[in-house]
Design a protein around this motif. Structure first.
Motif: not given
Length: 152
Positions: A4-10
């Motif tokens: 998971i690289n960022n909020f959107n991916e989460y």
């Protein structure tokens, strides 16, 4: 393992089962070290002979809080969250212990992302956590673990 690289991916993972950790054996040495660290030397955890003779489990059992303390270790086997400056173990909600973990039993974590929210730059993630005991029908516990992330 998921990355998971960022909020959107989460956020895209919200509501999904994300994985299972490896099996981890909780041995008497780990139980004794936890007892020393927490000053909780109740005989059901540390006295092997007495537990074999008097306990309904016929062996020592892991502290419930020991099994909870494994969450960060086991979670990191399921998910790698990148690009963060800080991660905080914020809380546990709706926790229920279901079954004691006997010495030398193997456990693993199953995780589901329940919710992901952006609280003005602080990302609050609620992970449904279930600690499975190998060859047992009931889990050691179920509950919701809350993490806070600060993405770069």
């Amino acid at each position: 393992m998921i990355i998971i690289n960022n909020f959107n991916e989460y956020k895209l993972l919200e509501g999904t089962f994300v994985g299972t950790s490896s099996w981890h054996i909780i041995d008497q040495n780990q139980i004794n070290r936890f007892a020393d660290a927490t000053l909780d030397h109740q005989w059901i955890h540390t006295d092997e002979q007495r537990a074999a003779a008097e306990s309904p489990y016929h062996s020592t059992i892991a502290h419930g809080y020991l099994t909870l303390s494994l969450i960060p270790y086991l979670w990191k086997q399921i998910a790698e969250v990148r690009n963060i400056s800080m991660e905080i173990n914020y809380g546990i909600e709706n926790l229920r212990f279901g079954e004691p973990v006997k010495v030398d039993q193997e456990v693993r974590l199953e995780a589901t992302i329940r919710t992901v929210n952006d609280l003005k730059g602080t990302i609050k993630v609620v992970v449904g956590a279930k600690l499975i005991i190998k060859d047992q029908a009931k889990p050691a516990y179920t509950g919701d673990v809350v993490f806070l992330y600060y993405f770069l």
